[in-house]
Design a protein around this motif. Structure first.
Motif, short mmCIF file in Angstrom:
data_model
loop_
_atom_site.label_atom_id
_atom_site.label_comp_id
_atom_site.label_asym_id
_atom_site.label_seq_id
_atom_site.Cartn_x
_atom_site.Cartn_y
_atom_site.Cartn_z
N UNK A 205 0.82 -1.22 0.00
CA UNK A 205 0.00 0.00 0.00
C UNK A 205 0.85 1.26 0.00
N UNK A 206 2.06 1.17 0.49
CA UNK A 206 2.96 2.33 0.38
C UNK A 206 3.27 2.62 -1.08
N UNK A 207 3.47 1.57 -1.88
CA UNK A 207 3.72 1.76 -3.31
C UNK A 207 2.48 2.31 -4.02
N UNK A 208 1.31 1.79 -3.66
CA UNK A 208 0.10 2.24 -4.33
C UNK A 208 -0.29 3.65 -3.93
N UNK A 209 0.05 4.05 -2.70
CA UNK A 209 -0.31 5.40 -2.24
C UNK A 209 0.46 6.48 -2.97
N UNK A 210 1.54 6.12 -3.64
CA UNK A 210 2.32 7.11 -4.37
C UNK A 210 1.76 7.38 -5.76
N UNK A 211 0.69 6.65 -6.13
CA UNK A 211 0.04 6.86 -7.43
C UNK A 211 -1.09 7.86 -7.26
N UNK A 212 -1.15 8.86 -8.14
CA UNK A 212 -2.25 9.82 -8.12
C UNK A 212 -3.51 9.13 -8.62
N UNK A 213 -4.50 8.99 -7.75
CA UNK A 213 -5.73 8.27 -8.10
C UNK A 213 -6.79 9.18 -8.70
N UNK A 214 -6.45 10.44 -8.94
CA UNK A 214 -7.44 11.40 -9.42
C UNK A 214 -8.10 11.02 -10.73
N UNK A 215 -7.36 10.33 -11.61
CA UNK A 215 -7.94 9.95 -12.89
C UNK A 215 -8.91 8.78 -12.76
N UNK A 216 -8.86 8.07 -11.63
CA UNK A 216 -9.69 6.89 -11.44
C UNK A 216 -10.89 7.15 -10.56
N UNK A 217 -10.81 8.10 -9.66
CA UNK A 217 -11.89 8.33 -8.72
C UNK A 217 -11.77 9.74 -8.16
N UNK A 218 -12.62 10.04 -7.19
CA UNK A 218 -12.57 11.35 -6.53
C UNK A 218 -11.49 11.40 -5.47
N UNK A 219 -10.81 10.30 -5.23
CA UNK A 219 -9.79 10.25 -4.19
C UNK A 219 -8.45 10.73 -4.74
N UNK A 220 -7.70 11.42 -3.89
CA UNK A 220 -6.37 11.85 -4.30
C UNK A 220 -5.40 10.68 -4.27
N UNK A 221 -5.47 9.89 -3.21
CA UNK A 221 -4.66 8.67 -3.12
C UNK A 221 -5.56 7.54 -2.64
N UNK A 222 -5.03 6.34 -2.66
CA UNK A 222 -5.81 5.18 -2.23
C UNK A 222 -6.18 5.29 -0.75
N UNK A 223 -5.23 5.67 0.09
CA UNK A 223 -5.50 5.78 1.52
C UNK A 223 -6.54 6.84 1.83
N UNK A 224 -6.61 7.88 0.99
CA UNK A 224 -7.60 8.93 1.20
C UNK A 224 -9.02 8.39 1.14
N UNK A 225 -9.21 7.23 0.48
CA UNK A 225 -10.55 6.69 0.33
C UNK A 225 -11.14 6.24 1.66
N UNK A 226 -10.29 6.06 2.68
CA UNK A 226 -10.80 5.68 4.01
C UNK A 226 -10.29 6.59 5.11
N UNK A 227 -9.28 7.39 4.86
CA UNK A 227 -8.64 8.15 5.94
C UNK A 227 -9.60 9.14 6.61
N UNK A 228 -10.44 9.80 5.82
CA UNK A 228 -11.30 10.80 6.46
C UNK A 228 -12.32 10.13 7.38
N UNK A 229 -12.77 8.91 7.02
CA UNK A 229 -13.68 8.19 7.92
C UNK A 229 -13.00 7.88 9.24
N UNK A 230 -11.74 7.51 9.17
CA UNK A 230 -10.97 7.23 10.38
C UNK A 230 -10.81 8.51 11.21
N UNK A 231 -10.53 9.62 10.56
CA UNK A 231 -10.30 10.87 11.27
C UNK A 231 -11.54 11.36 12.01
N UNK A 232 -12.72 10.98 11.53
CA UNK A 232 -13.95 11.43 12.17
C UNK A 232 -14.38 10.55 13.34
#
Length: 462
Positions: free
Chosen positions: A331-358
């Motif tokens: 996941x460290x390798x995948x997090x370095x890929x810009x996911x913007x072209x695939x989804x609304x997420x900036x990175x893969x971890x961003x897809x769950x990080x805000x849920x964790x932060x709340x």
């Protein structure tokens, strides 16, 4: 001694054949499939499909029709009887419309993001359920973890349902809304602003509310009001949390299958199929056929999450397959890929990080313990494995249920309920533990609120 088996034919009239032709053409176009892809998925020859679509075959075999319906996702909801055509069943949306009605539907307005042209992989069951649910309820809620593909499925379903809504389809992206937990008044104002112009009118209209988890309570109240005020309005909502709204049809969008048969033909699992498709489209010279065991292992490490699989396929442009099979660095390798072209997420971890932060502190502490448990685990394991004072068992069970409701923990509903935490969530938890909670002297709750606000629109559901 040989036996001649006589094929059973469906006695279609001219209008029936015309409706069949229109159904095939429309559904194949919506799915984004070529005739060859439909043939591969259905088991019906390309020649038969071509003859049906051109109208030269006026006496098709029943078995061929049923195979095509199965492949296109319309068979399970088809009514009983000698013919499925002209029945008025909602699941056969393009076929049941006359040509002028269908033309008006196809020219109906569409506001907001449109579905991608590539075919959905492994979502036949999801699509059939959504189309069937549209006959029973005016409110459909798709839930599931970040990156699982809720938005893509909702948009594809809305496009298939489009002929039912001549007054148009609209999509409202709620990922920019302020969290109702932080600023409820502002969140309400933003939600109303995003939806008030899209839901108006008295005709038949479909509204997709995408990414409602930031404002899930206010979205539930808004949905009830809109449906009361606009009798012709239907809603599809995507959210990591289920809406507390009566008469809603809820469907949990799960990750793709990693093990076992992937489709009706007993082929590769859907997670593996998605990876192979993405690699084939972006790297046609890369042959993964000799490495299917490693491909399956990679999909298993990614828990079948579509966004993670698509990012992994991108990574294969520059890194060998073997480098992605190390769980501690994947996941460290995948997090370095810009996911913007695939989804609304900036990175893969961003897809769950805000849920964790709340998460409140007690829920976050429980999640930290859950990632240490071997999967799958039961509620008794949670109670027994908690470090430190656990508090009353009902309180721990409630917090576990809350983590399930936020899609951070997956439920395996078998004879005994069991639970598991996806690998991506475990990775986010591990990274969060390594980072400081707040700078020295700053209130933790204030820091968390500022962090969530800074995350902004980049953290949202697929």
């Amino acid at each position: 001694m040989s036996m001649v088996i006589r094929a059973e034919f469906v006695p279609f009239g001219r209008m029936d054949v015309h409706q069949l032709r229109e159904f095939l053409l429309n559904q194949r176009r919506v799915s984004g499939w070529t005739q060859e892809e439909l043939a591969e998925r259905s088991g019906v020859s390309v020649r038969t499909i071509r003859n049906l679509e051109t109208g030269s075959n006026t006496n098709p075999r029943r078995s061929s029709v049923e195979l095509l319906l199965n492949a296109l996702g319309g068979a399970t909801a088809a009514p009983d009887g000698p013919t499925v055509w002209g029945s008025g069943d909602w699941s056969l949306i393009p076929a049941q419309r006359s040509r002028p009605e269908q033309d008006r539907a196809e020219n109906a307005p569409w506001h907001g993001p449109r579905p991608l042209g590539d075919p959905l992989v492994g979502r036949e069951t999801d699509m059939r359920h959504i189309l069937a649910s549209a006959r029973r309820s005016r409110l459909i809620v798709l839930t599931g973890p970040g990156g699982v593909g809720k938005t893509r499925l909702a948009l594809a379903a809305a496009y298939r349902l489009r002929p039912l809504f001549p007054d148009g389809v609209a999509v409202a992206e709620l990922r920019d809304c302020t969290s109702e937990h932080l600023e409820p008044v502002r969140a309400h104002a933003e939600l109303v602003r995003l939806t008030e112009d899209l839901a108006g009118g008295t005709g038949r209209r479909l509204l997709v509310l995408d990414g409602a988890e930031r404002v899930v309570r206010q979205t539930a109240r808004l949905a009830r009001r809109l449906l009361d005020e606009h009798p012709g309005l239907h809603l599809i909502v995507t959210s990591r949390r289920a809406l507390a709204a009566g008469a809603a049809e809820s469907w949990e969008v799960e990750p793709l299958r990693v093990d076992g048969p992937g489709g009706r033909d007993g082929g590769v699992p859907s997670a593996v199929e998605l990876l192979l498709r993405r690699v084939r489209s972006s790297l046609p010279t890369l042959d993964l056929a000799p490495h299917m065991a490693q491909v399956t292992t990679l999909c298993r490490l990614l828990d079948g999450v579509p966004l993670a699989i698509e990012i992994a396929a991108q990574r294969l442009r520059s890194l060998p397959l073997g480098s992605l099979l190390r769980e501690e660095t994947l996941f460290q390798l995948l997090d370095q890929v810009d996911a913007g072209a695939l989804s609304a997420h900036r990175t893969l971890s961003d897809s769950v990080r805000w849920s964790y932060d709340l998460l409140p502190a007690p829920h976050r502490d429980l999640l930290h313990d859950l990632v240490e448990l071997p999967a799958p685990f039961a509620l008794d394991d949670v109670l027994a494995g908690r470090r430190g004072p656990t508090g009353p068992a009902p309180q721990v069970a409630h917090r576990l249920a809350e983590l399930v409701d936020t899609s951070l923990v997956q439920t395996l509903r078998q004879e005994q309920y069991q639970y598991r935490v996806h690998a991506l969530v475990r990775h986010v938890v591990a990274r969060a533990r390594q980072q400081s909670v707040a700078p020295h002297g700053q209130d933790v709750d204030e820091y968390r609120a500022r962090s969530v606000s800074a995350i902004g629109a980049t953290h949202s559901a697929v």
